[in-house]
Design a protein around this motif. Structure first.
Motif, short mmCIF file in Angstrom:
data_model
loop_
_atom_site.label_atom_id
_atom_site.label_comp_id
_atom_site.label_asym_id
_atom_site.label_seq_id
_atom_site.Cartn_x
_atom_site.Cartn_y
_atom_site.Cartn_z
N ILE A 159 -33.12 66.82 33.45
CA ILE A 159 -33.80 67.18 34.69
C ILE A 159 -34.55 68.49 34.51
CG2 ILE A 159 -33.53 67.67 37.14
CD1 ILE A 159 -30.79 66.20 36.95
N ASN A 160 -35.84 68.47 34.80
CA ASN A 160 -36.65 69.68 34.82
C ASN A 160 -36.61 70.23 36.24
OD1 ASN A 160 -38.48 71.64 34.17
ND2 ASN A 160 -40.19 70.27 33.79
N SER A 161 -36.11 71.47 36.43
CA SER A 161 -35.87 71.92 37.80
C SER A 161 -36.11 73.41 37.99
CB SER A 161 -34.43 71.59 38.21
OG SER A 161 -34.19 71.98 39.55
N HIS A 162 -36.60 73.75 39.20
CA HIS A 162 -36.66 75.13 39.66
C HIS A 162 -35.52 75.44 40.63
CE1 HIS A 162 -41.03 75.35 38.45
NE2 HIS A 162 -40.62 76.56 38.15
N ASP A 163 -34.82 74.40 41.05
CA ASP A 163 -33.84 74.52 42.13
C ASP A 163 -32.50 75.03 41.58
OD1 ASP A 163 -32.07 74.20 44.23
OD2 ASP A 163 -32.89 72.29 44.88
N MET A 164 -32.21 76.30 41.81
CA MET A 164 -30.99 76.87 41.26
C MET A 164 -29.74 76.31 41.93
SD MET A 164 -32.16 78.43 38.83
CE MET A 164 -30.51 78.76 38.25
N ASN A 165 -29.87 75.82 43.16
CA ASN A 165 -28.73 75.13 43.77
C ASN A 165 -28.35 73.90 42.97
OD1 ASN A 165 -28.25 76.78 46.13
ND2 ASN A 165 -30.18 76.01 46.94
N SER A 166 -29.35 73.14 42.53
CA SER A 166 -29.11 71.97 41.70
C SER A 166 -28.47 72.36 40.38
CB SER A 166 -30.42 71.22 41.42
OG SER A 166 -30.98 70.72 42.60
N VAL A 167 -28.99 73.43 39.78
CA VAL A 167 -28.46 73.90 38.50
C VAL A 167 -26.98 74.23 38.63
CG1 VAL A 167 -28.60 75.74 36.78
CG2 VAL A 167 -30.70 74.74 37.71
N VAL A 193 -29.47 86.05 33.15
CA VAL A 193 -28.93 86.76 34.31
C VAL A 193 -30.06 87.20 35.24
CG1 VAL A 193 -27.76 88.87 35.07
CG2 VAL A 193 -26.80 87.53 33.19
N ASN A 194 -31.13 87.75 34.68
CA ASN A 194 -32.25 88.20 35.50
C ASN A 194 -32.96 87.03 36.17
OD1 ASN A 194 -31.81 90.87 34.86
ND2 ASN A 194 -33.28 90.90 33.17
N PHE A 195 -33.00 85.89 35.49
CA PHE A 195 -33.67 84.72 36.06
C PHE A 195 -32.86 84.09 37.17
CE2 PHE A 195 -34.35 80.07 36.10
CZ PHE A 195 -35.69 80.05 36.45
N VAL A 196 -31.60 83.82 36.89
CA VAL A 196 -30.76 83.10 37.86
C VAL A 196 -30.38 84.00 39.03
CG1 VAL A 196 -28.54 81.95 38.20
CG2 VAL A 196 -29.85 81.54 36.10
N TYR A 197 -30.07 85.26 38.74
CA TYR A 197 -29.51 86.11 39.77
C TYR A 197 -30.53 87.07 40.40
CZ TYR A 197 -25.33 84.07 37.94
OH TYR A 197 -24.40 83.15 37.53
#
Length: 256
Positions: A193-201, A234-238
């Motif tokens: 899955i290619n995703s921008h949705d961090m909830n999905s991740v 860390v910088n990307f996700v958080y």
């Protein structure tokens, strides 16, 4: 298993992927994440065979894509299901006709056999009796479920999804996430899955590949993200205060 080895891709002499290597396993929902321009869409298109890399190899259960004949590539195509970002349903076709399209293209089944399969996958995505509706007559979430039904109608070994939650409200997005994960395990598929949705991740990312400037900067699970000290991920996700607080709470709890 899908094995990606030292993948390079460039456009007009400008490198986009710079030696990416990873693997994707059966029965797991794997996520490709990264900022815009990181190379994740190009990476997904390489997996699909839409882009040919300048260097490297992609193996589908031991089959090297570069060594496949036209006939074996066609066979591989039958084993792949794809959920596009916007659903990519044909507006002029009914739900039933949209889902039946791959069966007409790739099989010689009778109409009754194809209809039985269509009804089976419609039931699986909880869209019974939606056969005769047109895409414009159903909600965005229902359209995504139709797209998923079409993607699995050929009983694929490999499922690729490009931003499957794009444009959906949070509740519907969660339903789509859960459906994709359930189907992945039920059919023992390799799902990427290619995703921008961090909830999905965070919810279904059993394997996560983080691309940054065309390089694999990190990979791991949604549990390992909480513990990693990798500065890039860390910088990307958080970057979101909410996810940062969740991570801090997780680390505090595990350190007690």
């Amino acid at each position: 298993m899908i094995e990606v080895k030292d993948l390079y891709k460039e456009f007009s002499g400008i490198p986009v992927l710079k030696g990416v290597s990873t693997t994707f396993e059966k029965g797991k929902t794997s996520m490709i994440i990264g900022q815009s321009g990181s190379g994740k869409t190009v990476f997904l298109k390489c997996l699909l065979g839409l882009h040919i890399p300048e260097k490297g190899e992609i193996c589908f259960d031991g089959r090297k894509h570069t060594e496949l004949t036209i006939k074996t590539k066609r066979q591989l195509r039958k084993e792949i299901g794809m959920v596009f970002q916007g659903g990519a349903l044909y507006d002029s076709l009914t739900v039933e006709e949209n889902i039946m399209f791959p069966l007409k293209m790739f099989t010689k089944n009778s109409y009754s056999e194809m209809l039985n399969r269509v009804n089976f996958v419609l039931d699986r995505v909880n869209l019974v009796n939606a056969n005769k509706k047109f895409p414009a007559e159903i909600s965005g979430g229902m359209q995504k479920r139709v797209a998923i039904a079409r993607a699995i109608v050929m009983n694929p070994k490999y499922l690729f999804c490009d931003e499957p939650n794009s444009g959906l409200d949070p509740n519907t997005a969660t339903l789509i996430d859960n459906l994709i994960q359930e189907i992945t395990k039920e059919y023992d598929m390799i799902t990427v899955i290619n995703s921008h949705d961090m909830n999905s991740v965070m919810e279904i990312g059993e394997k996560i590949v983080f691309l940054k400037d065309g390089v694999k900067a990190w990979e791991g699970t949604n549990k390992e993200i909480f513990k990693t000290e990798n500065e890039a991920i860390v910088n990307f996700v958080y970057s979101s205060n909410l996810f940062r607080k969740v991570r801090e709470a997780y680390l505090n709890e595990t350190n007690q």
